[in-house]
Design an enzyme around this catalytic site. Structure first.
Site, PDB file in Angstrom:
ATOM      1  N   SER A 181     -36.092 -26.118  -5.187  1.00  0.00           N
ATOM      2  CA  SER A 181     -36.444 -24.811  -4.543  1.00  0.00           C
ATOM      3  C   SER A 181     -36.792 -24.880  -2.797  1.00  0.00           C
ATOM      4  O   SER A 181     -36.418 -23.804  -2.355  1.00  0.00           O
ATOM      5  CB  SER A 181     -37.462 -24.417  -5.351  1.00  0.00           C
ATOM      6  OG  SER A 181     -38.707 -25.315  -5.404  1.00  0.00           O
ATOM      7  N   HIS A 209     -32.863 -21.557  -9.573  1.00  0.00           N
ATOM      8  CA  HIS A 209     -32.178 -21.222  -8.280  1.00  0.00           C
ATOM      9  C   HIS A 209     -30.610 -21.181  -8.468  1.00  0.00           C
ATOM     10  O   HIS A 209     -29.813 -21.041  -7.510  1.00  0.00           O
ATOM     11  CB  HIS A 209     -32.635 -21.994  -7.073  1.00  0.00           C
ATOM     12  CG  HIS A 209     -34.029 -21.797  -6.875  1.00  0.00           C
ATOM     13  ND1 HIS A 209     -34.444 -20.737  -6.041  1.00  0.00           N
ATOM     14  CD2 HIS A 209     -35.130 -22.425  -7.279  1.00  0.00           C
ATOM     15  CE1 HIS A 209     -35.910 -20.813  -5.931  1.00  0.00           C
ATOM     16  NE2 HIS A 209     -35.982 -21.847  -6.629  1.00  0.00           N
ATOM     17  N   LYS A 241     -35.028 -14.027  -9.966  1.00  0.00           N
ATOM     18  CA  LYS A 241     -34.533 -14.578  -8.776  1.00  0.00           C
ATOM     19  C   LYS A 241     -33.013 -13.911  -8.607  1.00  0.00           C
ATOM     20  O   LYS A 241     -33.119 -12.755  -8.288  1.00  0.00           O
ATOM     21  CB  LYS A 241     -34.552 -16.138  -8.705  1.00  0.00           C
ATOM     22  CG  LYS A 241     -35.976 -16.452  -8.321  1.00  0.00           C
ATOM     23  CD  LYS A 241     -36.314 -17.741  -8.410  1.00  0.00           C
ATOM     24  CE  LYS A 241     -37.478 -18.195  -8.149  1.00  0.00           C
ATOM     25  NZ  LYS A 241     -38.212 -19.304  -8.533  1.00  0.00           N
TER      26      LYS A 241
HETATM   27  C1  LIG Z   1     -39.549 -19.717  -9.213  1.00  0.00           C
HETATM   28  C2  LIG Z   1     -39.641 -20.979  -9.784  1.00  0.00           C
HETATM   29  C3  LIG Z   1     -40.151 -20.951 -11.079  1.00  0.00           C
HETATM   30  C4  LIG Z   1     -41.056 -20.051 -11.566  1.00  0.00           C
HETATM   31  O1  LIG Z   1     -40.216 -19.057 -12.048  1.00  0.00           O
HETATM   32  P1  LIG Z   1     -41.102 -17.483 -12.139  1.00  0.00           P
HETATM   33  O2  LIG Z   1     -40.266 -16.626 -13.101  1.00  0.00           O
HETATM   34  O3  LIG Z   1     -41.234 -17.024 -10.624  1.00  0.00           O
HETATM   35  O4  LIG Z   1     -42.357 -17.759 -12.638  1.00  0.00           O
HETATM   36  C5  LIG Z   1     -39.876 -22.132 -11.904  1.00  0.00           C
HETATM   37  N1  LIG Z   1     -38.899 -23.269 -11.277  1.00  0.00           N
HETATM   38  C6  LIG Z   1     -38.645 -23.058 -10.118  1.00  0.00           C
HETATM   39  C7  LIG Z   1     -37.887 -24.120  -9.800  1.00  0.00           C
HETATM   40  C8  LIG Z   1     -38.693 -22.111  -9.295  1.00  0.00           C
HETATM   41  O5  LIG Z   1     -38.250 -21.894  -8.271  1.00  0.00           O
END
Ligand SMILES: *Cc1c(COP(=O)(O)O)cnc(C)c1O
Length: 391
Positions: A181, A209, A241
């Site tokens: 991330s 992602h 996302k």
């Molecule tokens: C954003 C993210 C999460 C968490 O997801 P949410 O739906 O925002 O709680 C988990 N793992 C990674 C790698 C992320 O970037």
């Protein structure tokens, strides 16, 4: 002053002195490339809205229609009475789309991650093998387990192999971000799966992602790496996302899903997400699978940005994804750079420890299919000017 509060204040001051305090900012506009916060108008490279769907009218309408048809809340956890038809339809559609036998949905990726690893590797005789740069939610998930956590250097298959072959654990679970991330690079998923098979380990892949962005029709990182679904692979993906809505899913075999829904505490002991969100996520899944043009446009922007930033005073990390970090190093420099850009109307967040390792502070540029070439040109120009100003 109440003295425990004093202790908090002094810790906050010390964070401030290290350039480590964080600030909330309320935006007056939806998640779009151009945002407004009070008087400021900013060209934003700060969201994870990779396909530009977060403010898409089709999804907003699906959410509104979903709320009119199904109300605002689910009323209970999934296993009590909160599992409504939209949740079931979304799970089925996700499973079909991803080629896994079954899916389970969650209110967030954080909760989905808490459900998987500690449930598969629960006991003291078990072991979790985690990439050192894994997302905080995966680290927290491992902390909820009694299993031993062994962290291997980022992407280092040799080191992981050594750990696996020395391990006497009953159940072994390898856990990795698919797209890291804060770095944007892609895990060696094919190599990880080879090791998982060799050592009878589960492979848990967090595709927060990659889902929607990479692979065939946006199916994600497994597809991108040519790895077909397998009963030994558990895939987590988020819907907040690229999908532009909110929530998350776990895709896996029939057995794993049945096991999780019976045992995973972060599935069992929380209210099911509002059904309207599932309606909107289902609409998003259709948009995602028809978004080849958006993904191609995003790839062009990534190429354009990398070419335009090759002569910057700070190096770009070697990423081929929409996450394009500019490695600055020092916390204060990263903050100042972010401030200088902001004065020029460009928003790129500074990412500092503990989100990234000490001395590895960076600007995390995040591109979206909602950006256009002029936006990227403006970002590159602002970064070059900031580089000269700060030299
Ligand atoms: C954003 C993210 C999460 C968490 O997801 P949410 O739906 O925002 O709680 C988990 N793992 C990674 C790698 C992320 O970037």
């Amino acid at each position: 002053m109440f003295s425990p509060e004093n202790a908090l204040c002094s810790e906050l001051s010390s964070l401030f002195a290290q350039g480590l305090t964080r600030k909330l900012r309320a935006l007056d506009t939806p998640c779009l490339p151009l945002v407004r916060a009070g008087e400021e108008e900013l060209l934003s490279f700060a969201s994870n809205d990779y396909l530009g769907l977060a403010a898409h009218p089709t999804l907003a309408r699906a959410l509104a229609d979903g709320a009119l048809a199904w109300g605002s809340g689910s009323g209970a956890s999934h296993l009590i009475s909160g599992h409504l038809k939209p949740h079931a339809l979304l799970e089925e559609a996700l499973a079909n789309f991803l080629g896994f036998p079954r899916c389970l949905t969650f209110s967030s990726g954080y909760l989905a991650n808490l459900a998987v690893t500690p449930t598969l590797a629960a006991g003291r005789d078990d072991a979790i093998f985690a990439d050192r740069l894994n997302h905080a939610s995966l680290i927290d998930a491992a902390r909820l387990s009694r299993a031993r956590q062994q962290r291997y250097p980022h992407g280092d298959l040799k080191a992981l192999q050594r750990l696996l072959s020395a391990s006497k654990a009953k159940t072994k679970v390898i856990v990795t971000d698919a797209v890291f991330s804060m770095d944007g690079d892609i895990a060696p998923l094919a190599g990880l799966w080879e090791l998982a098979e060799q050592f009878d380990a589960w492979l848990v892949v967090d595709d927060a992602h990659g889902f929607g962005v990479l692979g065939e029709r946006g199916a994600g990182s497994l597809s991108y790496c040519g790895l077909p679904p397998h009963p030994g692979i558990i895939l987590m993906g988020t819907l907040g996302k690229a999908a532009g809505v909110g929530g998350a899913f776990v895709a896996a075999s029939e057995t794993v899903i049945e096991y999780l829904l019976n045992k995973a505490r972060s599935f069992i002991f929380t209210t099911a997400q509002p059904p309207a969100l599932a309606v909107a996520a289902l609409a998003s899944l259709h948009l995602i699978s028809e978004s080849d043009a958006r993904r191609a446009h995003l790839r062009n922007l990534i190429r354009q940005l990398r070419a335009a930033l090759s002569a910057l005073p700070w190096p770009l990390l070697p990423s081929a994804t929409a996450i394009q970090p500019v490695l600055v190093g020092d916390n204060q420099t990263a903050l100042s750079l972010s401030e200088v850009l902001r004065k020029r109307g460009v928003w790129v967040p500074a990412i500092r420890p503990p989100t990234v390792p000490q001395g590895m502070a960076r600007l995390r540029v995040s591109l979206s299919a909602a950006h256009n070439e002029e936006d990227v040109t403006r970002l590159a120009k602002a970064l070059h000017e900031a580089g000269r100003e700060m030299a």
